[in-house]
Design a protein around this motif. Structure first.
Motif, PDB file in Angstrom:
ATOM      1  N   ALA A 169      35.677  71.124 -25.802  1.00 47.21           N
ATOM      2  CA  ALA A 169      35.030  69.968 -26.263  1.00 47.21           C
ATOM      3  C   ALA A 169      36.048  68.594 -25.818  1.00 47.21           C
ATOM      4  N   MET A 170      36.919  68.677 -24.845  1.00 43.82           N
ATOM      5  CA  MET A 170      37.646  67.761 -24.399  1.00 43.82           C
ATOM      6  C   MET A 170      37.013  66.619 -23.542  1.00 43.82           C
ATOM      7  N   VAL A 171      37.036  65.452 -23.727  1.00 44.56           N
ATOM      8  CA  VAL A 171      36.649  64.386 -22.949  1.00 44.56           C
ATOM      9  C   VAL A 171      37.446  64.378 -21.668  1.00 44.56           C
ATOM     10  N   PRO A 172      36.870  64.363 -20.423  1.00 44.52           N
ATOM     11  CA  PRO A 172      37.746  64.098 -19.287  1.00 44.52           C
ATOM     12  C   PRO A 172      38.641  62.842 -19.246  1.00 44.52           C
ATOM     13  N   ARG A 173      39.452  62.807 -18.282  1.00 47.78           N
ATOM     14  CA  ARG A 173      40.353  61.639 -18.329  1.00 47.78           C
ATOM     15  C   ARG A 173      39.673  60.750 -17.145  1.00 47.78           C
ATOM     16  N   ARG A 174      40.007  59.608 -17.366  1.00 53.40           N
ATOM     17  CA  ARG A 174      39.565  58.443 -15.952  1.00 53.40           C
ATOM     18  C   ARG A 174      39.963  58.868 -14.722  1.00 53.40           C
ATOM     19  N   SER A 175      41.196  59.484 -14.784  1.00 54.14           N
ATOM     20  CA  SER A 175      41.989  59.921 -13.519  1.00 54.14           C
ATOM     21  C   SER A 175      41.309  60.877 -12.870  1.00 54.14           C
ATOM     22  N   PHE A 214      31.817  55.919 -27.809  1.00 57.88           N
ATOM     23  CA  PHE A 214      33.639  55.905 -27.765  1.00 57.88           C
ATOM     24  C   PHE A 214      33.735  56.729 -29.180  1.00 57.88           C
ATOM     25  N   GLU A 215      33.084  56.324 -30.251  1.00 59.25           N
ATOM     26  CA  GLU A 215      33.879  56.839 -31.443  1.00 59.25           C
ATOM     27  C   GLU A 215      33.417  58.334 -31.843  1.00 59.25           C
ATOM     28  N   ARG A 216      32.184  58.702 -31.623  1.00 59.24           N
ATOM     29  CA  ARG A 216      31.691  59.890 -31.982  1.00 59.24           C
ATOM     30  C   ARG A 216      32.578  60.926 -31.235  1.00 59.24           C
ATOM     31  N   PRO A 217      33.045  61.115 -29.920  1.00 57.44           N
ATOM     32  CA  PRO A 217      32.164  60.387 -28.984  1.00 57.44           C
ATOM     33  C   PRO A 217      31.030  61.235 -28.611  1.00 57.44           C
ATOM     34  N   ALA A 218      30.131  60.713 -27.698  1.00 63.94           N
ATOM     35  CA  ALA A 218      28.759  60.922 -27.393  1.00 63.94           C
ATOM     36  C   ALA A 218      28.451  60.347 -26.049  1.00 63.94           C
ATOM     37  N   ARG A 219      27.535  60.829 -25.384  1.00 61.58           N
ATOM     38  CA  ARG A 219      26.939  60.533 -24.094  1.00 61.58           C
ATOM     39  C   ARG A 219      25.600  59.722 -24.323  1.00 61.58           C
ATOM     40  N   LEU A 220      25.410  58.731 -23.763  1.00 61.04           N
ATOM     41  CA  LEU A 220      24.265  57.899 -23.827  1.00 61.04           C
ATOM     42  C   LEU A 220      23.141  58.126 -22.680  1.00 61.04           C
ATOM     43  N   GLU A 221      21.680  58.005 -23.021  1.00 66.50           N
ATOM     44  CA  GLU A 221      20.733  57.689 -22.095  1.00 66.50           C
ATOM     45  C   GLU A 221      19.850  56.743 -22.467  1.00 66.50           C
ATOM     46  N   ILE A 222      19.590  55.513 -21.684  1.00 62.12           N
ATOM     47  CA  ILE A 222      18.853  54.450 -22.159  1.00 62.12           C
ATOM     48  C   ILE A 222      17.897  54.183 -21.068  1.00 62.12           C
ATOM     49  N   ASP A 223      16.543  54.004 -21.435  1.00 59.88           N
ATOM     50  CA  ASP A 223      15.412  53.899 -20.719  1.00 59.88           C
ATOM     51  C   ASP A 223      15.236  52.144 -20.656  1.00 59.88           C
ATOM     52  N   LEU A 224      15.072  51.631 -19.461  1.00 56.42           N
ATOM     53  CA  LEU A 224      15.328  50.211 -19.467  1.00 56.42           C
ATOM     54  C   LEU A 224      13.858  49.629 -18.889  1.00 56.42           C
ATOM     55  N   TYR A 225      13.529  48.339 -19.010  1.00 56.52           N
ATOM     56  CA  TYR A 225      12.340  47.623 -18.477  1.00 56.52           C
ATOM     57  C   TYR A 225      12.736  46.060 -18.729  1.00 56.52           C
ATOM     58  N   LEU A 254      25.655  56.880 -19.616  1.00 56.06           N
ATOM     59  CA  LEU A 254      26.861  56.713 -19.859  1.00 56.06           C
ATOM     60  C   LEU A 254      27.799  58.175 -20.411  1.00 56.06           C
ATOM     61  N   TRP A 255      28.986  58.281 -19.910  1.00 58.71           N
ATOM     62  CA  TRP A 255      29.524  59.480 -20.311  1.00 58.71           C
ATOM     63  C   TRP A 255      31.110  58.964 -20.764  1.00 58.71           C
ATOM     64  N   PRO A 256      31.529  59.342 -21.936  1.00 57.03           N
ATOM     65  CA  PRO A 256      32.746  58.753 -22.040  1.00 57.03           C
ATOM     66  C   PRO A 256      33.886  59.497 -21.460  1.00 57.03           C
ATOM     67  N   LEU A 257      35.051  58.860 -21.265  1.00 59.07           N
ATOM     68  CA  LEU A 257      36.291  59.242 -20.623  1.00 59.07           C
ATOM     69  C   LEU A 257      37.307  58.876 -21.356  1.00 59.07           C
ATOM     70  N   ARG A 258      38.457  59.719 -21.371  1.00 55.03           N
ATOM     71  CA  ARG A 258      39.753  58.999 -21.887  1.00 55.03           C
ATOM     72  C   ARG A 258      40.620  58.325 -20.766  1.00 55.03           C
ATOM     73  N   VAL A 275      39.914  57.614 -26.150  1.00 50.50           N
ATOM     74  CA  VAL A 275      38.531  57.670 -25.494  1.00 50.50           C
ATOM     75  C   VAL A 275      38.252  56.052 -25.453  1.00 50.50           C
ATOM     76  N   SER A 276      38.551  55.426 -24.393  1.00 51.54           N
ATOM     77  CA  SER A 276      38.111  53.961 -24.072  1.00 51.54           C
ATOM     78  C   SER A 276      37.577  53.655 -22.939  1.00 51.54           C
ATOM     79  N   ARG A 277      37.330  54.819 -22.062  1.00 48.42           N
ATOM     80  CA  ARG A 277      36.788  54.614 -20.641  1.00 48.42           C
ATOM     81  C   ARG A 277      35.341  55.212 -20.630  1.00 48.42           C
ATOM     82  N   ALA A 278      34.383  54.828 -19.780  1.00 50.05           N
ATOM     83  CA  ALA A 278      33.308  55.555 -19.601  1.00 50.05           C
ATOM     84  C   ALA A 278      32.809  55.488 -18.344  1.00 50.05           C
ATOM     85  N   LEU A 279      32.070  56.540 -17.725  1.00 45.60           N
ATOM     86  CA  LEU A 279      31.468  56.711 -16.412  1.00 45.60           C
ATOM     87  C   LEU A 279      29.993  56.411 -16.690  1.00 45.60           C
TER      88      LEU A 279
END
Length: 216
Positions: A39-45, A112-123, A139-143, A149-153
């Motif tokens: 369940a770990m979030v990957p690191r930015r590095s 960032f706080e759950r953490p969760a990933r996001l999928e957003i449809d745009l127009y 968006l995917w959370p990163l450590r 958890v303060s970075r995101a891919l």
């Protein structure tokens, strides 16, 4: 990628994501998921730009600088083209229409706080010198190296001609996928154009001011 370097419903006749983009986004998600340890979030590095492939110009790294606010640390050329300028250092919300930015901030809190990933449809509406566009923001959370958890891919793909920059997008649907509950499926969140409604309250969401509704 080095820090501080330059990465449900749609409207109209332009698809949010074509077949190749969908395949590339799936591959990018699989790459991120493969970096997770349980369940770990990957690191930015851990992120290797050579593994991002055909979406490198659409990809970015964002840093959380305040609740609901992220700054672009790494940004691909497609994001620069959409904005008509260098976007490194700009808030990610620069790509979102002003009316939708509060709802976007609530979704970022979940990221960032759950953490969760996001999928957003745009127009993006058509206008003078600006053809209609659709897109998808993922968006995917990163450590960070400190473990928080303060970075995101992220990745922003679009369909349609950019035309005259800068382009900003409405959010037509938001899907929040908590990492500890992905086996239970996504929560589909449709934006309500008419204003505040009772419904979803993300972490930090002011009660009575939710702009998203859970769609079962």
């Amino acid at each position: 990628m080095q820090d501080d370097k330059t990465v449900s419903h749609t409207s109209g006749g332009v698809d949010a994501c074509d077949g190749q983009q969908a395949a590339d986004l799936h591959a990018l998600h699989s790459y991120w998921a493969g970096l997770c340890e349980g369940a770990m979030v990957p690191r930015r590095s851990d992120i290797d730009p050579r593994r991002i492939g055909g979406l490198l110009s659409n990809a970015f790294i964002a840093e959380r600088i305040a609740p609901g606010v992220t700054r672009l640390r790494v940004a691909g050329l497609h994001l620069n083209a959409l904005m008509g300028m260098e976007v490194r250092g700009m808030p990610l919300s620069s790509f979102i229409s002003p009316a939708a930015r509060e709802a976007f901030a609530l979704a970022l809190a979940d990221l960032f706080e759950r953490p969760a990933r996001l999928e957003i449809d745009l127009y993006a509406k058509a206008g003078l010198g600006r053809p209609e566009m659709t897109g998808r923001l993922m968006l995917w959370p990163l450590r960070s190296d400190l473990g928080d958890v303060s970075r995101a891919l992220g990745c922003l793909v679009t369909q349609g001609e950019i035309g005259r920059a800068s382009r900003r997008f409405e959010m037509r649907a938001v899907r929040v996928l908590p990492l500890d509950a992905e086996t239970k499926g996504a929560r589909n969140l449709d934006l309500l154009a008419g204003g505040p409604r009772d419904g979803w309250h993300g972490r930090g969401a002011p009660r009575g001011r939710a702009y998203l509704r859970v769609v079962k």
